[in-house]
Design a protein around this motif. Structure first.
Motif, short mmCIF file in Angstrom:
data_model
loop_
_atom_site.label_atom_id
_atom_site.label_comp_id
_atom_site.label_asym_id
_atom_site.label_seq_id
_atom_site.Cartn_x
_atom_site.Cartn_y
_atom_site.Cartn_z
N SER A 10 3.42 23.91 53.02
CA SER A 10 3.41 22.94 51.93
C SER A 10 4.35 21.81 52.30
O SER A 10 4.96 21.81 53.36
N ALA A 11 4.51 20.88 51.38
CA ALA A 11 5.36 19.72 51.65
C ALA A 11 6.83 20.10 51.81
O ALA A 11 7.59 19.40 52.45
N GLY A 12 7.21 21.23 51.26
CA GLY A 12 8.61 21.64 51.34
C GLY A 12 8.89 22.53 52.52
O GLY A 12 8.44 22.29 53.64
N THR A 13 9.60 23.60 52.26
CA THR A 13 10.01 24.52 53.33
C THR A 13 9.21 25.82 53.31
O THR A 13 9.58 26.78 53.97
N LEU A 14 8.12 25.86 52.54
CA LEU A 14 7.34 27.09 52.41
C LEU A 14 6.23 27.18 53.47
O LEU A 14 5.59 26.18 53.80
N LEU A 15 6.04 28.40 53.95
CA LEU A 15 4.93 28.72 54.84
C LEU A 15 4.20 29.92 54.25
O LEU A 15 4.81 30.75 53.57
N MET A 16 2.91 30.03 54.54
CA MET A 16 2.12 31.17 54.08
C MET A 16 1.35 31.70 55.28
O MET A 16 0.73 30.92 56.01
N TRP A 27 6.82 32.55 53.18
CA TRP A 27 8.04 32.41 53.95
C TRP A 27 8.79 31.17 53.48
O TRP A 27 8.18 30.17 53.16
N ASP A 28 10.10 31.24 53.45
CA ASP A 28 10.94 30.07 53.19
C ASP A 28 11.75 29.85 54.45
O ASP A 28 12.54 30.71 54.85
N THR A 29 11.56 28.71 55.08
CA THR A 29 12.22 28.45 56.36
C THR A 29 13.75 28.40 56.24
O THR A 29 14.44 28.49 57.24
N ARG A 30 14.25 28.28 55.00
CA ARG A 30 15.71 28.26 54.80
C ARG A 30 16.28 29.65 54.64
O ARG A 30 17.48 29.85 54.69
N THR A 45 -8.83 42.66 56.04
CA THR A 45 -8.05 41.61 56.69
C THR A 45 -8.02 40.33 55.86
O THR A 45 -9.07 39.87 55.39
N VAL A 46 -6.84 39.77 55.65
CA VAL A 46 -6.71 38.46 55.03
C VAL A 46 -6.91 37.44 56.15
O VAL A 46 -6.14 37.40 57.10
N THR A 47 -7.98 36.66 56.05
CA THR A 47 -8.38 35.77 57.13
C THR A 47 -7.90 34.34 56.94
O THR A 47 -7.88 33.57 57.90
N ALA A 48 -7.52 33.98 55.73
CA ALA A 48 -7.09 32.60 55.45
C ALA A 48 -6.06 32.60 54.33
O ALA A 48 -6.16 33.38 53.39
N ALA A 49 -5.10 31.71 54.45
CA ALA A 49 -4.09 31.51 53.41
C ALA A 49 -3.77 30.03 53.33
O ALA A 49 -3.60 29.38 54.36
N VAL A 50 -3.73 29.50 52.12
CA VAL A 50 -3.49 28.07 51.91
C VAL A 50 -2.49 27.89 50.78
O VAL A 50 -2.62 28.52 49.73
N LEU A 51 -1.53 27.02 51.00
CA LEU A 51 -0.59 26.62 49.94
C LEU A 51 -1.01 25.27 49.39
O LEU A 51 -1.43 24.39 50.16
N SER A 52 -0.85 25.09 48.07
CA SER A 52 -1.07 23.76 47.51
C SER A 52 0.03 22.84 48.03
O SER A 52 1.13 23.29 48.36
N THR A 90 -13.99 33.04 55.99
CA THR A 90 -13.43 32.67 57.30
C THR A 90 -12.43 31.53 57.22
O THR A 90 -11.59 31.39 58.10
N ALA A 91 -12.52 30.69 56.18
CA ALA A 91 -11.59 29.55 56.07
C ALA A 91 -11.52 29.07 54.63
O ALA A 91 -12.47 29.27 53.85
N LEU A 92 -10.41 28.43 54.29
CA LEU A 92 -10.18 27.87 52.95
C LEU A 92 -9.53 26.50 53.08
O LEU A 92 -8.79 26.25 54.03
N SER A 93 -9.79 25.65 52.09
CA SER A 93 -9.07 24.39 51.98
C SER A 93 -8.97 24.02 50.50
O SER A 93 -9.90 24.30 49.74
N LEU A 94 -7.88 23.43 50.11
CA LEU A 94 -7.65 23.05 48.72
C LEU A 94 -7.44 21.55 48.62
O LEU A 94 -6.57 21.00 49.30
N ALA A 95 -8.23 20.89 47.78
CA ALA A 95 -8.06 19.46 47.53
C ALA A 95 -6.87 19.28 46.59
O ALA A 95 -6.81 19.92 45.54
N SER A 96 -5.95 18.42 46.96
CA SER A 96 -4.69 18.32 46.21
C SER A 96 -4.81 17.56 44.89
O SER A 96 -4.02 17.78 43.99
N ARG A 97 -5.78 16.67 44.74
CA ARG A 97 -5.91 15.92 43.49
C ARG A 97 -6.94 16.55 42.55
O ARG A 97 -6.69 16.67 41.36
N SER A 98 -8.08 16.93 43.06
CA SER A 98 -9.14 17.47 42.19
C SER A 98 -9.02 18.98 42.00
O SER A 98 -9.68 19.55 41.16
#
Length: 191
Positions: A10-16, A27-30, A45-52, A90-98
């Motif tokens: 994500s925009a901050g320090t988070l990873l998924m 994960w928090d990189t800090r 199996t979890v094949t995809a992970a997406v953070l807003s 197999t894959a995911l994507s999230l639109a940030s505005r809609s």
């Protein structure tokens, strides 16, 4: 702690991360501890992970044929579980505005859902293009202006662009996506 199958930030320090052990981890990189939360609930199996982009929601997709929407504040149980029939994700994507989700399944189709789990469309080319898009799709992404979804996979020479009906090109509603498998605004981009 199985091998990783996906990663998002994500925009901050988070990873998924997504993993073969049926979990996703936040994960928090800090943090000295590494991961800060384990998301459980998938049975394969979890094949995809997406953070807003704002770091408030996470999506996980799995070979168990489900997508789960998680609120990162509570994170204990998913807000929504989408059942994708008998097709693994197999894959995911999230639109940030809609807040629309693109969900790629292992049959080469891409489904579009809102965050509440309602399907708003199915993207899978016309019969001529379908022979080219039926190869395994491994990744997808919304364009920055959310006017299209890009997909790619085992065909090393093509990226597919699907123009979304919510784009400025037509001003149509998300329901205008075809549920019958055709899509008039499809193009292949040679690479």
């Amino acid at each position: 702690d199985g091998p990783l199958t996906g990663l998002s930030s994500s925009a901050g320090t988070l990873l998924m991360s997504a993993s073969r052990d049926c979990t996703a981890r936040l994960w928090d990189t800090r943090s000295r501890l590494g991961y800060v939360h384990v998301f459980q609930g998938h049975s394969n199996t979890v094949t995809a992970a997406v953070l807003s982009k704002d770091g408030t929601y996470a999506l996980t997709g799995s070979d168990d044929c489900t997508v789960k929407v998680w609120d990162l504040k509570s994170a204990l149980t998913p807000l929504v579980t989408l059942k994708c029939g008998r097709k693994g994700v197999t894959a995911l994507s999230l639109a940030s505005r809609s807040w629309l989700m693109a969900v790629v399944l292992d049959d080469g189709t891409t489904r579009v859902y809102n965050m509440g789990g309602a399907k708003t469309g199915l993207l899978s080319g016309t019969s001529e293009e379908n022979s080219r898009t039926s190869r395994f799709v491994t990744c997808c992404s919304w364009s920055p202006d959310e006017s299209s979804i890009l997909t790619a996979g085992f065909d090393p020479s093509l990226i597919h662009r699907w123009h979304t009906p919510t784009s400025a090109r037509g001003g149509r509603s998300p329901g205008a996506l075809s549920d019958e498998g055709g899509h008039p605004d499809f193009e292949s981009i040679p690479v």
